[in-house]
Write an enzyme that holds these catalytic residues in place. Structure first.
Site, PDB file in Angstrom:
ATOM      1  N   TYR A 136       0.809  -1.224   0.000  1.00 47.86           N
ATOM      2  CA  TYR A 136       0.000   0.000   0.000  1.00 47.86           C
ATOM      3  C   TYR A 136       0.845   1.278   0.000  1.00 47.86           C
ATOM      4  CZ  TYR A 136      -3.275   3.572   1.583  1.00 47.86           C
ATOM      5  OH  TYR A 136      -4.013   4.709   1.688  1.00 47.86           O
ATOM      6  N   TYR A 145       3.569   2.029  -1.419  1.00 51.34           N
ATOM      7  CA  TYR A 145       4.393   2.281  -2.609  1.00 51.34           C
ATOM      8  C   TYR A 145       3.544   2.282  -3.884  1.00 51.34           C
ATOM      9  CZ  TYR A 145       8.804   1.778  -0.083  1.00 51.34           C
ATOM     10  OH  TYR A 145       9.859   1.963   0.764  1.00 51.34           O
ATOM     11  N   GLU A 185      13.625  15.565  38.485  1.00 46.89           N
ATOM     12  CA  GLU A 185      15.060  15.717  38.300  1.00 46.89           C
ATOM     13  C   GLU A 185      15.727  14.354  38.412  1.00 46.89           C
ATOM     14  OE1 GLU A 185      17.167  17.780  41.433  1.00 46.89           O
ATOM     15  OE2 GLU A 185      15.416  17.584  42.726  1.00 46.89           O
ATOM     16  N   VAL A 196      13.825  18.046  34.534  1.00 44.32           N
ATOM     17  CA  VAL A 196      12.780  18.077  33.531  1.00 44.32           C
ATOM     18  C   VAL A 196      11.782  19.160  33.925  1.00 44.32           C
ATOM     19  CG1 VAL A 196      11.004  16.768  32.320  1.00 44.32           C
ATOM     20  CG2 VAL A 196      13.065  15.606  33.109  1.00 44.32           C
ATOM     21  N   ASP A 214      13.222   0.554  30.251  1.00 42.88           N
ATOM     22  CA  ASP A 214      12.440   0.979  31.416  1.00 42.88           C
ATOM     23  C   ASP A 214      10.969   1.098  31.041  1.00 42.88           C
ATOM     24  OD1 ASP A 214      11.815   1.751  33.960  1.00 42.88           O
ATOM     25  OD2 ASP A 214      12.584   3.790  33.795  1.00 42.88           O
TER      26      ASP A 214
END
Length: 815
Positions: free
Chosen positions: A245, A247, A537, A543, A670
């Site tokens: 789909y 291409y 932090e 942050v 994580d």
């Protein structure tokens, strides 16, 4: 015949109108679109005429309401004139605002659009459906992603009904200017490839023009929809579509000629600097990038083709890598309103996903400028910022001789590095041949367990040495050659601002020619960030929640979500401490390059960086709805538990994001509900927040590890792979089905969790698994158990998990 010019295959942004960047509100709500550009087929009265059909406004009687019935004729419409061509990625609808005194809204509608005001096209989705789901009440805004997107000046909304009833409508359009100026392209109809008896449809299914005698003309389609096909053309980015789909492809045999001709018609004459063609190169299946291209230029509709044509060729030695890639074709600034290009086959098949054009004045990318502003004299740069031809480190003009010397010096240094690596490996082979035992230590720089080796003679039995901590599994017997530990693997691990290892990227130091990290990172002006509050932090930084007051004034800022004009944009900003070590600084820059490659609907997006001065910053999306852990636990506290299908839907989105990461060989390390934001986007902020400090096991006061989510081989051997991410996904899925009411293994201490990892290693049947949540069907629990298989090779792939969650798990019920 003109001489061939050899191309350089480069990687930089394919199109300035990619749907992910093009979601501005165009001005129905805020009045940018004037009343005169909003018309309709009819109206109830002056107070419900077209100009009142603006989203989230209550002027007049609160909406546009047609005079005539929309059932059964469906001929009433609301029309918006955008004055120029726009790329439309999203539409929004709403019912009538009448202070609760009316229930008029459109449950569904059709869209029609036009580029010239004469020829009208009915929009269809990727599966050929015309009817768009609308509103269920008068007040909620329903947004509809346009897949495929629309290129148009005029847009009409036709409200629908299944019976005689009154309808009213308010609307908004989201997109941006169609900078390419492309009106239509003409190309042969795509062909069908048969692989192992299965058809792969390589047709332009969203083309909105006409087809006659095997040629499509007068429209636009998948070559300009902003969706780039992947390396494997049989896999698609959209769900429920057919293989191939993404291409448009042609067979040399079916076409009956050695080249494919594509003609491009533009609004007006433009000066063309570069054409980019995103092409597949799966040569093992007979697909290769075109061998050469010849382009002709027509400055005006009534003018002759200019001569001579431009002929460009690609060296075959550049085509051994089977990866798809964007190919930059320099067009020399030639003027044209019509451009005709002949692409010559290099194999049996030619597959193209996207074509875009660049025109305008030359520029140097800010990222390159920051790196070389004091030492490099850049000349001969085209508008892509790629062709850097003059390096001046002495204050004088550079020359070919200087470039040649620089190349030779680089080759010599590379050879010396290779020799050093070979000698180093031989040295360690001798060391490993004399290994006495493995000893567990902690790698505080990388924040994970690794294995180190002590030199001695002979190999003791597992019981000759005491375990590294009380209750730990005994050391296994070793025999050379030993399996390399994580620190020896060819993996880049980053500490990250938050103190966690966000992504481990195999072989990042030797990227393929098409690696997306070749493109420069968007550099944002620091003064545009307005501090709001501190989010958390980590060991090396903080942050912050910030606001960008005028995001539309930053042309190099990418928008992965809807932003209205004049509205501030909330972002999360990772800030590196000014006193951070050199290694932490290098890791920060590497992390930025890595995050810039992650462009997926279910992965948090990097919007830009600030690296021209201290402190270094990374600007990412901020999801106002918070993380999944808090969302699920709070809903349960307020007696609002989610349904099983809703939980599976969110789990499927997480699996989709992880499927994308694993396709790039990225390892998250994580994965947990705390690191999944809403709407579902996988992030890495969990470790930086004090709220989740209890989810991490602190080692000797420094490194912290999410051991309750980690596979046994991560805990014991520091071996992080996609298979260990699959283990963590199983724990994340367990969290969700437990509605985040307790930690995994809540009855075990941290030390007992580590002991349990040892039981997995010994495999004597004493290992403890997480129990089946109450609302979890047995079939889904068996998926979790497969994620926790001792043998990492037997764990399911994220592709399998995603398929299971979207097809099988949704239909399961708990028994």
């Amino acid at each position: 015949m003109c001489s061939p010019v050899y191309l350089m295959v480069v990687s930089f942004p394919l199109t300035s109108t990619h749907a992910a960047q093009c979601r501005y509100a165009l001005g129905m709500e805020d009045g940018t679109i004037p009343d005169s550009d909003i018309t309709a087929s009819s109206a109830w009265s002056d107070s419900t005429e077209a100009k009142h059909g603006r989203l989230s406004t209550g002027a007049g009687d609160g909406a546009w309401c047609p005079l005539g019935a929309v059932f059964p004729s469906a001929s009433e419409y609301l029309q918006v004139d955008l004055r120029s061509l726009h790329f439309l990625a999203l539409v929004g609808t709403q019912g009538r605002h009448a202070d609760g005194h009316g229930q008029e809204f459109a449950r569904s509608y059709r869209l029609r659009y036009s580029r010239d005001g004469r020829s009208w096209i009915t929009w269809k989705d990727r599966w050929g459906q015309e009817v768009v789901s609308g509103n269920k009440n008068t007040y909620d805004v329903v947004l509809k992603d346009l897949g495929p997107p629309i290129v148009a000046r005029y847009v009409r909304f036709y409200p629908l009904a299944d019976r005689v009833m009154s309808v009213c409508l308010r609307v908004e359009l989201y997109g941006c200017l169609w900078n390419d100026g492309l009106l239509a392209y003409t190309a042969p109809v795509g062909h069908v490839m048969h692989l192992s008896g299965s058809p792969v449809y390589l047709n332009d299914s969203t083309y909105d023009g006409s087809t006659e005698a095997g040629v499509q003309f007068g429209g636009l389609g998948q070559l300009v929809d902003g969706v780039l096909g992947g390396d494997d053309f049989t896999e698609t980015k959209e769900l429920r579509v057919w293989p191939g789909y993404d291409y448009l492809g042609w067979s040399r045999e079916a076409l009956g000629q050695g080249s494919v001709q594509i003609e491009f018609h533009f609004q007006k004459t433009r000066s063309f600097h570069t054409m980019q063609v995103h092409s597949n190169n799966r040569h093992t299946q007979g697909v290769r990038v075109f061998r050469k291209v010849e382009c002709q230029f027509k400055p005006g509709l009534l003018l002759p083709w200019s001569s001579p044509p431009l002929l460009l060729a690609i060296p075959l030695e550049d085509l051994k890598d089977p990866s798809s890639r964007p190919i930059s074709i320099p067009l020399g600034g030639r003027p044209a309103q019509i451009l005709r290009c002949q692409f010559t086959f290099a194999d049996r098949w030619l597959l193209i996903s996207e074509i875009s054009f660049y025109s305008g004045t030359p520029r140097v990318d800010p990222w390159i400028h920051n790196l070389f502003s004091e030492t490099v004299d850049i000349t001969g740069v085209d508008n892509t910022g790629v062709d850097i031809t003059g390096v001046d480190i002495t204050g004088h003009d550079s020359s070919n001789t200087a470039i040649l010397i620089g190349c030779l010096v680089g080759i010599i240094l590379l050879l010396l590095a290779v020799i050093a690596v070979i000698l180093w490996r031989q040295y360690w082979k001798k060391i490993l041949g004399k290994v006495r035992r493995k000893d567990f230590q902690h790698d505080f720089q990388n924040g994970c367990y690794i294995l180190t080796f002590t030199v001695d003679k002979g190999f003791p039995s597992p019981t000759e040495e005491p375990p590294p901590y009380p209750g730990a599994p005994p050391y296994p017997a070793l025999s050379p050659p030993s399996v390399p530990h994580y620190a020896e693997a060819d993996i880049v691990s980053l500490q990250g601002v938050s103190g966690n290892n966000t992504y481990a990227v195999p072989a990042l130091s030797s990227p393929s020619p098409t690696a997306a990290d070749c493109s420069p990172l968007p550099d944002l002006p620091r003064q545009c960030l307005v501090f709001k509050e501190k989010l958390g932090e980590g060991q090396f930084g903080e942050v912050h929640l910030c606001e960008i007051e005028s995001p539309q004034d930053l042309p190099n800022l990418e928008f992965p979500f809807n932003v209205r004009k004049g509205r501030p944009l909330l972002v999360a900003v990772k800030i590196l401490r000014p006193d951070a070590s050199k290694n932490a600084r290098n890791d920060f820059l590497k992390e930025g390059k890595i995050l810039s490659r992650l462009k997926d609907p279910n992965i948090i997006r990097l919007l830009g960086v600030c690296v021209s001065s201290e402190p270094l910053c990374m600007v990412t999306e901020y999801m106002e709805c918070g993380d999944l852990n808090q969302y699920l636990s709070h809903r349960l506290c307020f007696s609002l538990p989610l349904s099983y299908p809703a939980l599976i839907s969110m789990a499927s989105q997480i699996a989709s994001g992880m499927k994308f990461l694993s396709s790039l060989n990225f390892v998250h390390r994580d994965l947990a509900t705390r690191n999944c934001l809403r709407p579902i986007k996988i992030a890495d902020f969990g470790m930086s927040r004090n709220l989740y400090a209890g989810d991490y096991y602190r080692i000797q006061g420094r490194a912290v590890l999410p051991i309750r989510w980690m596979a046994w081989e991560c805990i014991l051997m520091g071996k992080f792979t996609t298979a260990s991410d699959v283990w963590a996904f199983g724990v994340t899925l367990w969290e969700m089905l437990s509605v985040c009411q307790e930690q995994p293994y809540s009855s075990l201490t941290d030390e007992q969790v580590i002991d349990n990892a040892g039981e997995f290693f010994r495999d004597h049947g004493r290992q403890v698994y997480l129990s089946r949540p109450d609302i979890c069907p047995q079939g889904l629990y068996e998926l979790m158990l497969s994620c926790w298989n001792r043998d990492c090779k037997l764990r399911p792939s994220f592709a399998h998990i995603h398929s299971f969650l979207t097809e099988d798990a949704m239909n399961m019920v708990n028994v």
